[in-house]
Design an enzyme around this catalytic site. Sequence first.
Site, PDB file in Angstrom:
ATOM      1  N   VAL A  63      44.377  71.897  24.000  1.00 15.09           N
ATOM      2  CA  VAL A  63      43.157  71.147  23.682  1.00 15.09           C
ATOM      3  C   VAL A  63      42.234  71.085  24.897  1.00 15.09           C
ATOM      4  CG1 VAL A  63      42.221  68.952  22.853  1.00 15.09           C
ATOM      5  CG2 VAL A  63      44.341  69.833  21.890  1.00 15.09           C
ATOM      6  N   CYS A  64      42.802  70.932  26.081  1.00 12.58           N
ATOM      7  CA  CYS A  64      41.995  70.905  27.309  1.00 12.58           C
ATOM      8  C   CYS A  64      41.318  72.256  27.531  1.00 12.58           C
ATOM      9  CB  CYS A  64      42.845  70.530  28.510  1.00 12.58           C
ATOM     10  SG  CYS A  64      43.541  68.868  28.386  1.00 12.58           S
ATOM     11  N   ASP A  65      42.038  73.323  27.222  1.00 16.88           N
ATOM     12  CA  ASP A  65      41.476  74.665  27.316  1.00 16.88           C
ATOM     13  C   ASP A  65      40.301  74.792  26.347  1.00 16.88           C
ATOM     14  OD1 ASP A  65      41.289  77.539  27.847  1.00 16.88           O
ATOM     15  OD2 ASP A  65      42.341  77.803  25.935  1.00 16.88           O
TER      16      ASP A  65
END
Length: 170
Positions: A63-65
Amino acid sequence: MEKRTDVITMKGNPLTLVGKEIKVGDKAPDFSVVTKELKSYSLNDLGSGVKLISVVPSIDTGVCDLQTMHFNDEAAKLKEVTIVTISMDLPFALDRYCAAKAVEQLKTLSDHRNASFGENYGFLIEELRLLTRGVVILDKDNIVRYVEYVPEVTNQPDYNQALEEVKKLL
């Protein structure tokens, strides 16, 4: 230091945020983070225009990516806006990530040294010593114009709302 509960969860489990909640209309607090080149970086280094701060727990998660790549793509379109991603990742991990993913439109910053951003903006997760997911938008005078603390850390932020707020400031 102020602590807040019942604000965020991770996979449904409640977590504690450390630091005062920032709100729309607040003067943005200063912070001291580190660039992937190991140089100090503060609020002043963001410049004098509109700023979008994307906050992620760890650049090495799916999700951070997605969040970082989404704002990297937007940064290419919004040249007059300074866009940064801040996490607790080490500068070396940020450097590796940016090289592997060709992240060149935004700057990645590390809050690992003293959690200055996390505490000053209320994004530090006490139990994990990671930052919670969110977005902060500052105007040219460093007044907070938008803030999102994503309630479930594993979810993405509201990109459309954040970008709509940025466009109002241009």
